[in-house]
Design an enzyme around this catalytic site. Sequence first.
Site: not given
Length: 297
Positions: A19, A104, A106, A124, A151, A202
Site C-alpha cells: 500500500e 489502524r 489505511n 479485522e 480508500n 481501492d
Amino acid sequence: MASAPSIHVLDPSRCHLGEGPSYDPATDTAWWVDILEARLFERSLREGDSPARIHTLPFLASDVAAIDAHRQLLSAEDGLYVRTISDGSLSRLCPLEAEMAGNRSNDGRVHPSGALWIGTMSREAETGRGAIYHVAGTRVTRLYGGLTTPNGIAFSPDGATGYFVDTEEGVLRRVSLDPATGLPVAEPETHYDHSHGEGGIDGAAVDADGLIWTARFGAACLDAYSPEGERVRTVPVPVRQPTCPTFAGRNLDCLLVTSGYEGMDKAERAADPDHGRTLLVEVGVRGLLEPAFRLDA
C-alpha cells in the site's frame, strides 16, 4: 483506442498487503509499505539497480508521503510519524484515533494545500469502524465516519474536488473542497457506482487531465474515471489484488502499483504468480506528483 500498456514487475519482493506508494523524482526512487508485515520498501527506478531495500518498522504503516528532501511522513496504526530518510529515525507528529484500540490507518493522500487526508479502519475490517480525517500540520479533523474500508482518496489537479470510496460499499464519491485548505465545502455526491461490479475500488491517483485512476482489488485491473463520472478505460494487470497506484518515473508517465495476497489461499496464490508484487505500468498518460505534506499547514 489506447494501446496495451507495457507492464513489468518492479521488484521480486512480495507484500502481504502492499500500500501507500510514493515517488521521489529528485532521486528517482519509489517507496511503498507492506501494512501487515510492518515493512517499508525503497527501490531506485534506475535500470540495473539492486532490489529494494527493506526497512523494518515498529508499527503497521499504510502510507508514505514526502515532507522534504530529508524527511517523510508515515501514517501508522497509532498516529502520524516523521521519518528521517538518512538514518530511519522516527518521531510521532500527532496521534490518530488513540482511543480506538484495534484500528489502524489505511489509504491516504496529500492535498495540493499540503494537508493530508487519511483513512482508518478496523484491523479485522469490522463494519463501520473506519473514518477519514484531514490533517493540517498537527490539527486533526474528522471528516467522515461510519466507513468500513476507506480508500480511493485523491484530488483534482486544482484541489477543488476530492474523491474517496468505502470499498465495502463500492461507491466512488466526489466532494467540493476549498482548494486553499483541502476541507470540504459541500456534502459528498456519487461519482461512480460500482456496488454491483467485480472486485472493489481501492487506492487512486489523478493524472494531469483529471482522470481518476483506481486499483480494482480482486479483479486484476486498473480503471480510469473521467471528472464527469464515467469509467473511460480499464487496464488489466498481472496481479489479482492490486491495491494502490501513484504516478512515477522521470516523465510521470508510469503508474507504480502495489498489490497484496491478503486472504488468498495456497491455490489462489499459485494461480496468481506475481501476487503481492509491485508493478510499473506505462499507461501512456501524464501524471501528477503527489504534493509534499506541510508540517506548518
